[in-house]
Design a protein around this motif. Structure first.
Motif, PDB file in Angstrom:
ATOM      1  N   ASP A 345      95.908  77.813  -5.331  1.00 14.55           N
ATOM      2  CA  ASP A 345      95.002  76.872  -5.981  1.00 14.55           C
ATOM      3  C   ASP A 345      94.472  75.861  -4.961  1.00 14.55           C
ATOM      4  N   GLN A 347      91.081  72.685  -4.341  1.00 11.20           N
ATOM      5  CA  GLN A 347      89.956  71.953  -4.894  1.00 11.20           C
ATOM      6  C   GLN A 347      89.262  71.166  -3.787  1.00 11.20           C
ATOM      7  N   THR A 355      83.957  67.348  -8.305  1.00 13.79           N
ATOM      8  CA  THR A 355      85.110  68.133  -7.872  1.00 13.79           C
ATOM      9  C   THR A 355      84.924  69.596  -8.247  1.00 13.79           C
ATOM     10  N   VAL A 357      86.986  72.958  -8.653  1.00 13.04           N
ATOM     11  CA  VAL A 357      88.320  73.531  -8.768  1.00 13.04           C
ATOM     12  C   VAL A 357      88.255  74.991  -8.345  1.00 13.04           C
TER      13      VAL A 357
END
Length: 464
Positions: A345, A347, A355, A357
């Motif tokens: 993961d 970002q 932002t 993701v």
């Protein structure tokens, strides 16, 4: 008052105004992936979409591109779809290897492609191009038509053979361009099974018939390796210190395996020169449609050559020639897509506070094809305007809005080599000849690993 004509807009797929159905996606992928992209891909900084349940983040924002390809590159690996397309051809060559295999290969080849070493090839590039230029003498006398796409594949192969393999590749040049076309047509196209991430054991119908071409290329590779090994054993004092010798000296425990060496040689023989060849062909086509650009290039070439400049100096002393080549690579990037996948993961936050993701496993697609034609980053993005890359203008470009050679750890190792080769080829050929379009010159860009002109690129050649 500027009386120059409006800039030439070469042919390219229009922005799609609607989403495609699954069946339409498959048909478009089979026909030409460049026709797949809709208006958001050319107008928005990033888009998240889904192809056959595979989430994809299409990235155009230059700062986000820098983050993915450079600042946090360790979190992004080659995407599965990219591996499915390329590994059947290039296996563990530099373009497709991962992890320790890639590191070993990159380290082994780096000394050959330093700018200083690449500049040392200039004289060989010049000699081969001058030799090739004599082939146009006869057609130029009566305005004959040549297929510049095929010709540039042959020329760049001859340059590659002479510079990296000392002219000792175990094949004849004649017919080689056709073999490369067959390889890329059969093996370098996106198959619907790739898009659907089908296992490798599922047949790819579009690649039926490609195995014979692959076998021929690997035969060339292993014959070339055997010949050089024999020379290294029997006449070590006469062995050239080139790319081939360097790789073979690393063969064995702790170095490169025989298979890795073969894969890297195939990568350069089958694809390493192909990107430069395609970009050169597109340059000749665009210049043929922009007389004021051609005149500026010819004046510059005539001046620099009359001054007796060495070929190693041409790249810096011919800004108009270089700019035309770079603009052609903007419009027709030889490698039209860069495919990554997020390992974990992640970002990223833009300067404006938005932002993005990036979940683990998502496919991340950086497309020079759409990035180079993006309305947010380019004025008149579909027009051929080499002045973008002239000194004083190129410095205004964001480093990551123009990616003909990629970026980050996996940036093209031969970028300096290719630029130098291209400027020398353009200068030599344009000093002697002019290339003009014909009624049959009606190219359409298609993606077959590289950005190719469908049906070739016929141009009429005349002596200057």
């Amino acid at each position: 008052m500027d009386k120059r004509p409006d800039p030439f807009e070469p042919p390219a797929p229009a922005m799609r105004a609607r989403l495609l159905t699954r069946l339409e996606v498959i048909r478009t992928v089979l026909r030409n992936p460049l026709e797949l992209w809709g208006e958001p891909s050319y107008t928005l900084p990033w888009i998240e979409t889904k192809f056959f349940n595979q989430r994809t983040l299409i990235v155009n924002d230059p700062d986000l591109i820098r983050y993915i390809l450079v600042e946090n590159a360790s979190n992004y690996e080659m995407s599965q779809v990219r591996r499915l397309i390329l590994r059947p051809i290039l296996r563990d060559g530099l373009l497709t290897a991962e992890g320790e295999v890639w590191k070993r290969s990159r380290k082994a080849m780096a000394p050959v492609f330093t700018p200083r070493h690449a500049h040392g090839f200039a004289a060989q590039m010049l000699a081969k191009t001058e030799e090739y230029a004599t082939r146009y003498e006869e057609p130029a006398r009566d305005g004959g038509v040549v297929n510049i796409a095929t010709d540039m594949t042959e020329l760049t192969f001859e340059v590659l053979s002479e510079t990296l393999f000392s002219g000792q590749i175990a094949t004849e040049t004649e017919g080689f361009a056709d073999s490369v076309d067959q390889l890329l047509h059969r093996m370098g196209r996106v198959d619907p099974m790739d898009i659907m991430l089908a296992p490798t054991w599922v047949p790819r119908l579009t690649r039926i018939g490609g195995r014979k071409v692959m076998a021929r290329f690997y035969g060339i590779v292993y014959d070339t390796m055997d010949r050089r090994r024999t020379l290294m054993k029997t006449e070590p004092e006469s062995v050239p210190r080139d790319f081939l010798t360097l790789l073979l000296e690393l063969e064995g425990p702790g170095g490169l395996s025989t298979e890795e060496i073969a894969d890297n040689i195939l990568t350069f023989i089958g694809a390493g020169h192909e990107t430069t060849a395609r970009a050169l062909a597109w340059t000749f086509y665009c210049v043929a449609n922009a007389p004021h650009v051609r005149q500026a290039m010819e004046d510059e070439i005539d001046t620099v050559l009359a001054e007796g400049a060495e070929p190693v100096e041409w790249l810096e002393r011919m800004p108009n020639v270089r700019a035309a080549f770079e603009e052609a690579m903007r419009l027709y990037p030889p490698a039209p897509s860069i495919n990554r996948a997020a390992i974990e993961d992640d970002q990223w936050t833009s300067k404006s506070g938005e932002t993005v993701v990036i979940p683990k496993g998502i496919s991340v697609l950086v497309m020079p094809w759409t990035l180079h034609r993006h309305t947010l980053y380019w004025d008149r993005p579909r027009a051929f305007m080499p002045e973008r890359f002239l000194p004083g203008n190129r410095e205004k470009l964001h480093r990551f809005q123009y990616l003909p050679f990629g970026a980050g750890p996996r940036i093209c190792i031969g970028a300096t080599f290719a630029l130098q080769e291209a400027v020398i080829a353009l200068a030599v050929l344009m000093k002697r000849y002019r290339f003009d379009r014909t009624p049959e010159t009606n190219p359409w860009p298609i993606q077959r690993l590289t950005t190719q002109p469908r049906g070739g690129l016929p141009l009429r050649v005349t002596a200057r």
